[in-house]
Scaffold this motif. Sequence first.
Motif, short mmCIF file in Angstrom:
data_model
loop_
_atom_site.label_atom_id
_atom_site.label_comp_id
_atom_site.label_asym_id
_atom_site.label_seq_id
_atom_site.Cartn_x
_atom_site.Cartn_y
_atom_site.Cartn_z
N GLN A 100 0.85 -1.17 0.00
CA GLN A 100 0.00 0.00 0.00
C GLN A 100 0.90 1.23 0.00
OE1 GLN A 100 -3.40 0.20 -0.14
NE2 GLN A 100 -3.19 2.42 -0.26
N PRO A 101 0.94 1.99 -1.10
CA PRO A 101 1.83 3.16 -1.13
C PRO A 101 1.53 4.12 0.01
CG PRO A 101 0.98 2.66 -3.32
CD PRO A 101 0.21 1.80 -2.36
N ALA A 102 2.57 4.65 0.58
CA ALA A 102 2.43 5.59 1.70
C ALA A 102 1.80 6.90 1.21
CB ALA A 102 3.78 5.86 2.32
N PRO A 103 1.02 7.54 2.06
CA PRO A 103 0.47 8.85 1.69
C PRO A 103 1.56 9.91 1.75
CG PRO A 103 -0.07 8.34 3.96
CD PRO A 103 0.59 7.11 3.41
N GLU A 104 1.27 11.07 1.19
CA GLU A 104 2.19 12.20 1.29
C GLU A 104 1.80 13.04 2.50
OE1 GLU A 104 2.41 14.52 -2.21
OE2 GLU A 104 3.23 12.89 -3.46
N VAL A 124 -3.08 15.33 17.20
CA VAL A 124 -3.85 15.95 18.28
C VAL A 124 -2.98 16.90 19.10
CG1 VAL A 124 -5.23 15.54 20.34
CG2 VAL A 124 -5.43 14.00 18.38
N ASP A 125 -1.85 16.42 19.62
CA ASP A 125 -1.00 17.28 20.42
C ASP A 125 0.47 17.14 20.00
OD1 ASP A 125 -0.61 14.73 21.31
OD2 ASP A 125 -0.69 15.22 23.45
N GLY A 126 0.67 16.89 18.72
CA GLY A 126 2.03 16.75 18.23
C GLY A 126 2.06 16.57 16.72
N LEU A 127 3.00 15.77 16.27
CA LEU A 127 3.14 15.47 14.85
C LEU A 127 3.19 13.97 14.63
CD1 LEU A 127 5.93 17.99 13.72
CD2 LEU A 127 3.54 18.03 12.99
N LYS A 128 2.50 13.51 13.61
CA LYS A 128 2.65 12.14 13.15
C LYS A 128 3.64 12.18 11.99
CE LYS A 128 0.23 8.10 11.36
NZ LYS A 128 -1.09 7.50 10.97
N LEU A 129 4.64 11.28 12.03
CA LEU A 129 5.70 11.31 11.03
C LEU A 129 5.91 9.93 10.43
CD1 LEU A 129 7.16 12.93 13.87
CD2 LEU A 129 8.01 14.10 11.84
N TRP A 130 6.46 9.88 9.22
CA TRP A 130 6.78 8.60 8.61
C TRP A 130 7.79 8.78 7.48
CZ3 TRP A 130 2.27 11.26 8.02
CH2 TRP A 130 1.83 11.56 6.73
N THR A 131 8.49 7.68 7.17
CA THR A 131 9.39 7.64 6.03
C THR A 131 8.81 6.68 4.99
OG1 THR A 131 10.71 5.83 6.97
CG2 THR A 131 11.44 8.09 7.42
N ALA A 132 9.16 6.91 3.73
CA ALA A 132 8.70 6.02 2.66
C ALA A 132 9.52 6.26 1.40
CB ALA A 132 7.22 6.25 2.34
N ALA A 133 9.86 5.17 0.70
CA ALA A 133 10.49 5.29 -0.61
C ALA A 133 9.40 5.64 -1.62
CB ALA A 133 11.18 3.99 -0.99
N LYS A 134 9.81 6.13 -2.79
CA LYS A 134 8.84 6.50 -3.83
C LYS A 134 7.98 5.30 -4.20
CE LYS A 134 8.51 8.50 -8.46
NZ LYS A 134 9.26 9.00 -9.63
#
Length: 278
Positions: free
Chosen positions: A161-165, A256-266
């Motif tokens: 499932q390709p990661a969202p931007e 909600v009270d911060g940042l959600k972060l992630w890494t993903a290749a193209k």
Amino acid sequence: MEADIEHLRGWIGREERGEELVTRSMVERFTATFDLEEDTRNGAAIPVLSHVCLTVPSVPTAKIGTDGHPARGDFLPPVPLPRRMWAGGHMAFHDDIRVGETVARTSRIKDVLIKKGRSGTLCFVTVEHLFEADGRRVISERQDIVFRGMDLPGGGLKPVQPAPEGHHRRMVEPTQILLFRYSALTFNGHRIHYDAPYARDVESYPGLIVHGPMQATMLAQFAADIRGRSPTRFEFRSLSPLFDDRSFTLNARDDVDGLKLWTAAKEGPVAMEARASW
């Protein structure tokens, strides 16, 4: 593994300690590796997650395993599975570590568990770390290490499932130089990060693997850049590997009270997910 679990759980409670003076030269090497513009003078706060370069055990070369890691059975239990990765963790930052201070680390094996995964047997080792700087508590950390077997042909495959931007994005080129420099910073001899023939021919990976801690460091720095200050809590989990054959992105969106972060290749799935809060 089932027969060995009670033996492996005998490592629960085992402790390891380390101590190191935080030098300006170490911090300069860290900032140079990540192209950061930070104050490295005596008394300056060190960059977020640069503590993973401190108090790293100096294991003699004669005691290094064939994969480049310290041979198991000393601090970490002798898990009889070939692959090892830093699967995730949680960090609470209580105070800054500053250049010129002496950092002391106390590490303790918290738990050892066996689970059945899509790719076979998994052994999870939970390690707790407490970092103190000149006698005051600065970082509390939980590290989740997973050991697993080699992938079977066609085993464990599932639709990608390709990661969202993210609302915030930054491109990263995982060059061999970058991977090598980070291995050197953390005194990490694991060959999957710099020895391409070993990664390909022995562990059957398509290329060099981007370090989990390095991805976590980049995401924490990304969060600090977005909010203008380092987070007080940071947690992450590795979901799939990144290799040096493709660039990848750091992504973030407000939570909600911060940042959600992630890494993903193209066009790839989420490789690491993380959350930063203040």
